[in-house]
Every structure is written in C-alpha cells, then in structure tokens.
Design a protein around this motif. Structure first.
Motif, mmCIF file in Angstrom:
data_model
loop_
_atom_site.group_PDB
_atom_site.id
_atom_site.type_symbol
_atom_site.label_atom_id
_atom_site.label_comp_id
_atom_site.label_asym_id
_atom_site.label_seq_id
_atom_site.Cartn_x
_atom_site.Cartn_y
_atom_site.Cartn_z
ATOM 1 N N PRO A 65 -5.776 8.486 8.026
ATOM 2 C CA PRO A 65 -4.858 9.232 7.149
ATOM 3 C C PRO A 65 -3.954 10.172 7.935
ATOM 4 N N MET A 66 -4.408 10.591 9.088
ATOM 5 C CA MET A 66 -3.615 11.499 9.911
ATOM 6 C C MET A 66 -2.353 10.817 10.435
ATOM 7 N N HIS A 67 -2.404 9.480 10.542
ATOM 8 C CA HIS A 67 -1.254 8.726 11.044
ATOM 9 C C HIS A 67 -0.674 7.821 9.958
ATOM 10 N N LYS A 68 -0.811 8.222 8.731
ATOM 11 C CA LYS A 68 -0.405 7.398 7.599
ATOM 12 C C LYS A 68 1.075 7.038 7.648
ATOM 13 N N ALA A 69 1.905 7.948 8.102
ATOM 14 C CA ALA A 69 3.356 7.724 8.092
ATOM 15 C C ALA A 69 3.790 6.691 9.130
ATOM 16 N N THR A 70 3.192 6.733 10.298
ATOM 17 C CA THR A 70 3.635 5.863 11.400
ATOM 18 C C THR A 70 2.721 4.672 11.649
ATOM 19 N N LYS A 71 1.471 4.734 11.180
ATOM 20 C CA LYS A 71 0.471 3.696 11.446
ATOM 21 C C LYS A 71 0.193 3.551 12.940
ATOM 22 N N ARG A 72 0.527 4.583 13.693
ATOM 23 C CA ARG A 72 0.310 4.587 15.138
ATOM 24 C C ARG A 72 -0.264 5.938 15.568
ATOM 25 N N THR A 73 -0.983 5.917 16.677
ATOM 26 C CA THR A 73 -1.502 7.190 17.199
ATOM 27 C C THR A 73 -0.340 8.060 17.677
ATOM 28 N N HIS A 74 -0.578 9.358 17.713
ATOM 29 C CA HIS A 74 0.488 10.276 18.119
ATOM 30 C C HIS A 74 0.593 10.410 19.633
ATOM 31 N N VAL A 75 -0.298 9.732 20.369
ATOM 32 C CA VAL A 75 -0.260 9.738 21.830
ATOM 33 C C VAL A 75 -0.078 8.295 22.289
ATOM 34 N N CYS A 76 0.810 8.059 23.240
ATOM 35 C CA CYS A 76 1.092 6.689 23.685
ATOM 36 C C CYS A 76 -0.082 6.131 24.496
ATOM 37 N N LYS A 77 -0.076 4.817 24.661
ATOM 38 C CA LYS A 77 -1.160 4.139 25.364
ATOM 39 C C LYS A 77 -1.280 4.610 26.812
#
Length: 295
Positions: free
Chosen positions: A12-24
């Motif tokens: 739910p924390m990444h609901k808007a982007t469906k991606r983590t907020h930190v890159c791989k």
C-alpha cells in the motif's frame, strides 16, 4: 528513470507507482555494504516494505552459492520474493512476535531436518516457486499416498502429484476466501482417474473377495508380496528342517546324490541319527538286560 530499474511492489505504501521508492542499483549497493548481516538485511526489507521469510532467505543463500554471476544471497532473495505467492505480503507479514523478532515455523523444525540434497530433489520434482513448508507438505502427502497404495507406475505417480498440488491449492484458496468449486471438480476428476474414490475402492475390495484362492495368491505374489516374517516367527515348528532332512535328504541319499553343501549334509546326518537304531547299541542293551539269565 525507467520503471524496470525499480523493484515491483504491491505494498500500500507504493500504491501509486507499483514500484519501490529506491532503485535496484541502490538496493544492491546496500546489500554489498551489509556483508551478509541479517539484521541489516531485515532493516532494508522493512524500509522497502518487503517480507522476511527465513526459509526463502536460506534457499537464496544456497542459490547464490550455485550461481556463477557473484550475485549476493540478498539479491537472489529480492528475485525470489517477487514470485506470485509472496507478492501481496509486506514486512508486517514476516513478524510473528511483538518483540519484532522475525521467524517462521520451518526455521525451528523443517530447516534443521532437511539436507541440501533433499531440498534440491523436492524442487526438481515439484518445480520452483514454493516455500520450504509447501515442499515438505507436498512431499509428505505424496509419500503417504505411495505408502498406502504402493503405486510405482510413472503415470500413477503423476496423477498423485497433481492430487497433492490440488489439495494445497484448495486449502490456500479457502484461506484467501476464494471459491474452490472448480478446484474441487478437478480434484474429484483426478481422484476418479486414480481409482481412489470411496466408491471405486469399495468396488475393488468387493471384486477382490470374489476371486478364488489361487487368484488371491497370484495377486499377492505379483502385486503385493507378503513381507518376510520376523525371525522369531519364521519357522516355529521347524518345518523347513523336517523337509530338508527327511524328504530332500532321504531322496538325495536314495538317488546317490551328494550335497555340495557340507552344512546341509551334516544337518541330515544329525537329523536321522536321533531316529536310527544301531546294532551295537542293541547288543549292549540286550547284554545288560538279559545277559545274566543266559549265562
């Protein structure tokens, strides 16, 4: 920056982007810095809102050892945690105690009792993508079917395998509150194909009872051999010895056949000695009992 440079997230924390907020790349760099420290690894997972599953982490360690690309266990873990059965889990799902200590049932029991070869064998048979608990559950149920029905044919084993998978799918669907009607239909169909439904088992049992004694013995010999008895009950009345000594032994002596087995020959001699009258013994007995009367 392109989306594929970020891990997919269903949190739910990444609901808007469906991606983590930190890159791989940043996450992988953090993994390199922690140098296998499991506490720091859990902290990174907490920040990414990814669950910590001990069995999966342990499998990722084994996977990293087998790879040739220098990928860390943590990097393997991030790949494995993206599998469908884990996608809706968050870090909260990995916490089982209020003190924040992350653990799992298999950490205490299953992992300690399974070798690396056993885990690898189960994955090869059942396919990848299941947790360690699932592998153990599937294998245990499969072994129970084999133990009860003794089916060694490959086609029958494949049907039993599908039955075990369907049983787990049905239980998981019920836990998730999903409909199980289609799964139950497939389950019943597989059970019928295997001939394991209660009606089929009853009919098979009735048919067995109709068979005559000779066919029953033939079935025991060809399909379900009688196991060897315990040594204490193997030959209580000594029937084998009686046959060897007084039938086979006498027959061989009549035909002039000498056994190459010295032990068998001695057994014959000892066996008949007890019931053989000796002329010398008879003379000594008469001498003792009647000798004085005829002097």
């Amino acid at each position: 920056m392109k989306e594929n440079r970020f891990y997919v997230s269903y949190s739910p924390m990444h609901k808007a982007t469906k991606r983590t907020h930190v890159c791989k790349n940043c996450v992988l760099s953090m993994f390199d810095e922690i140098d296998g420290d499991i506490s720091k690894f859990k902290n990174i997972l907490r920040q990414l809102d990814k669950p910590y599953i001990h069995s999966l982490y342990h499998d990722s360690i084994e996977e990293a050892k087998e790879r040739n690309d220098n990928r860390t266990p943590e990097a393997c873990y991030m790949k494995n945690i993206a599998m469908p059965q884990y996608r809706n889990l968050t870090y909260v799902d990995s916490i089982m105690f209020e003190d924040g200590e992350s653990t799992s049932i298999d950490q205490i029991t299953i992992e300690e009792n399974l070798t690396r070869e056993q885990k690898k064998s189960m994955k090869q048979f059942w396919g990848s993508g299941y947790s360690l608990e699932d592998y153990v559950r599937l294998q245990t149920q499969f072994d129970a079917y084999l133990s009860r029905y003794g089916e060694n044919a490959m086609n029958m084993q494949m049907i039993l395998k599908q039955i075990c998978l369907l049983e787990m799918d049905i239980d998981n669907a019920r836990i998730s509150g999903k409909s199980v009607d289609k799964l139950l239909s497939s389950y019943q169909r597989m059970y019928n194909e295997a001939g394991l439904s209660p009606k089929q088992e009853t009919e098979a049992s009735a048919e067995d009872q109709k068979q005559n004694f000779g066919n029953w013995i033939k079935k025991l010999e060809n399909e379900r051999p009688v196991p060897e008895p315990d040594k204490a009950w193997a030959d209580v009345d000594g029937i084998r010895k009686i046959v060897r000594v007084f039938f086979t032994g006498h027959l061989a002596r009549m035909l002039g056949i000498k056994s190459k087995d010295a032990k068998l020959s001695q057994e014959y001699e000892d066996g008949i000695k007890e019931f053989t009258a000796s002329l010398d013994d008879s003379y000594e007995e008469n001498e003792q009992d009647y000798g004085d009367d005829f002097k």
